[in-house]
Design an enzyme around this catalytic site. Structure first.
Site, PDB file in Angstrom:
ATOM      1  N   ALA A   6       5.784 -53.966-109.750  1.00  9.51           N
ATOM      2  CA  ALA A   6       6.147 -52.789-110.536  1.00  9.51           C
ATOM      3  C   ALA A   6       7.392 -53.140-111.353  1.00  9.51           C
ATOM      4  O   ALA A   6       8.452 -53.405-110.793  1.00  9.51           O
ATOM      5  CB  ALA A   6       6.422 -51.605-109.619  1.00  9.51           C
ATOM      6  N   MET A   7       7.244 -53.159-112.666  1.00  7.55           N
ATOM      7  CA  MET A   7       8.320 -53.606-113.548  1.00  7.55           C
ATOM      8  C   MET A   7       8.804 -52.441-114.405  1.00  7.55           C
ATOM      9  O   MET A   7       8.123 -51.984-115.321  1.00  7.55           O
ATOM     10  CB  MET A   7       7.836 -54.768-114.410  1.00  7.55           C
ATOM     11  N   SER A   8       9.994 -51.946-114.077  1.00  8.45           N
ATOM     12  CA  SER A   8      10.539 -50.766-114.766  1.00  8.45           C
ATOM     13  C   SER A   8      11.117 -51.095-116.130  1.00  8.45           C
ATOM     14  O   SER A   8      11.328 -50.205-116.951  1.00  8.45           O
ATOM     15  CB  SER A   8      11.623 -50.131-113.903  1.00  8.45           C
ATOM     16  N   SER A  13      13.824 -55.253-111.114  1.00  4.74           N
ATOM     17  CA  SER A  13      12.384 -55.435-110.965  1.00  4.74           C
ATOM     18  C   SER A  13      11.911 -56.734-111.615  1.00  4.74           C
ATOM     19  O   SER A  13      10.960 -57.360-111.143  1.00  4.74           O
ATOM     20  CB  SER A  13      11.625 -54.240-111.550  1.00  4.74           C
ATOM     21  N   CYS A 101       9.688 -39.850-105.885  1.00  5.43           N
ATOM     22  CA  CYS A 101       8.964 -40.787-106.741  1.00  5.43           C
ATOM     23  C   CYS A 101       8.504 -42.003-105.943  1.00  5.43           C
ATOM     24  O   CYS A 101       7.358 -42.456-106.080  1.00  5.43           O
ATOM     25  CB  CYS A 101       9.844 -41.214-107.913  1.00  5.43           C
ATOM     26  N   GLY A 125      11.908 -53.850-107.204  1.00  8.14           N
ATOM     27  CA  GLY A 125      13.275 -54.349-107.226  1.00  8.14           C
ATOM     28  C   GLY A 125      14.251 -53.539-106.402  1.00  8.14           C
ATOM     29  O   GLY A 125      15.455 -53.581-106.654  1.00  8.14           O
ATOM     30  N   CYS A 197      15.506 -39.776-114.475  1.00  7.93           N
ATOM     31  CA  CYS A 197      14.806 -40.319-115.641  1.00  7.93           C
ATOM     32  C   CYS A 197      14.181 -39.242-116.506  1.00  7.93           C
ATOM     33  O   CYS A 197      14.050 -39.420-117.723  1.00  7.93           O
ATOM     34  CB  CYS A 197      13.767 -41.343-115.211  1.00  7.93           C
TER      35      CYS A 197
END
Length: 360
Positions: A6-8, A13, A101, A125, A197
């Site tokens: 999972a790459m934010s 991450s 989340c 991350g 966010c």
């Protein structure tokens, strides 16, 4: 293993994904589109929902040489996180949207889809340590105590933890940034996210007012019952709050007042002296217990993502956790999570978590 990273779009991450690649796993990067209208979020927002963040994640995946996809989870995020956030405040409780989340999006919706597609684990991350002891996963605090995120991961079940990877748990933030630079990742110096966010301007009260409208009520002195003022909704307050109460006259003793309790049905906000915020006991519901324990257990209780810890004795009785604090904590609000830790040499072990229902 087949690993879904999972790459934010942030540095953490990106380095976590890089470490998964370096460990020899078959890694695929995915960015979660959580905003229905990402173009409306501020440019350069330090969150994880902007178009810029998606581009940063894609560039990191290109450097790592891994496939990359964007998955639209906006509808699920709105239902499970944003609507829950609004409803909790309307009910006079104080939720943690990051915890929600992780629980409902990253390690339920995302993990379910990953497993269905044949992936063995989801890599993130987060700063937390994860190991398997006698076949059971154990979640512990990160080596970097200042960045530790075990609190917002403590609602994950044993099965979810079995399919999780947290490669950064043994590393401090400075080392992560240095490693990102060495690997040629452009996010090495990208600021950390600090805002909720979905509230990029930081105006939580305004966000809630737009969705809940005005719900007039009274500000009442908890000791005398005197009406001190009016407000436009209990959703604009949280237990322990001092600033922004809208009370013109100082207390009789000249000391500041704090929010002590919220009564959403009557619309009453009770305020009083700081010492009345002291909590010595907590009753919490919906427990998640990845490590089995019975009877009263000595532990450390934490009630906020950063800070709010005290030695305690906890007991699991049915679907409730009763926590007796050996040292009082202030500003403990219903709706928050209480996470229980057992200190040990390998790092504080997460015994379980539950949602605070009442305090005493």
């Amino acid at each position: 293993m087949r690993v879904l990273a999972a790459m934010s779009g942030g540095v953490d991450s990106a380095v976590a994904a890089a470490r998964a690649v370096a460990a020899g796993h078959e890694v695929v990067g995915v960015h979660l589109a959580l905003s229905a209208k990402p173009g409306t979020l501020r440019t350069g927002a330090r969150g994880c929902c902007t178009v810029e963040d998606a581009h940063d994640a894609r560039r990191a995946a290109d450097v790592l040489g891994i496939p990359f996809y964007v998955w639209d989870f906006a509808e699920r995020f709105t239902e499970e996180v944003i609507e829950d956030f609004v409803a909790e405040y309307a009910a006079g409780r104080t939720p943690n949207p990051c915890l929600r989340c992780n629980e409902k999006i990253k390690f339920e919706a995302l993990l379910d889809k990953a497993v269905a597609l044949g992936f063995d684990a989801v890599c993130t991350g987060h700063y937390a340590q994860l190991s398997v002891v006698d076949g059971r996963p154990e979640l512990r605090r990160s080596v970097d105590e200042g960045k530790d995120q075990s609190y917002v991961l403590a609602s994950l079940t044993s099965d979810q933890l079995r399919h999780a990877m947290f490669p950064l748990g043994d590393t401090v933030k400075e080392q992560v940034r240095a490693e990102a630079e060495q690997r040629g990742l452009s996010v090495a110096d990208k600021p950390d996210s600090h805002d909720i966010c979905f509230i990029p301007d930081g105006d939580t009260r305004g966000f809630l007012s737009d969705r809940l409208g005005e719900r007039d009520g009274l500000l009442v002195d908890d000791e005398t019952g005197a009406v001190l003022g009016r407000h436009t909704g209990v959703h604009g307050f949280t237990v322990g709050q001092r600033k922004g109460l809208g009370i013109d006259a100082p207390a009789g003793d000249g000391r500041p007042r704090y929010v002590l309790a919220l009564e959403p049905v009557s619309g009453t906000v009770r305020v009083g002296a700081a010492e009345k915020l002291a909590v010595t006991g907590i009753t919490a519901t919906h427990p998640v217990v990845p490590v089995m324990w019975h009877g009263p257990v000595e532990c450390v209780a934490q009630v906020r993502a950063h800070g709010g810890t005290a030695p305690a004795v906890a007991e699991l009785i049915g679907d409730e956790v009763l926590v007796s604090l050996r040292e009082p904590l202030r500003g403990v609000a219903p709706g928050q999570a209480v996470v229980l830790y057992r200190p040990d040499q390998a790092g504080d072990l997460v015994l379980g978590s539950a949602t605070i229902a009442t305090t005493r």
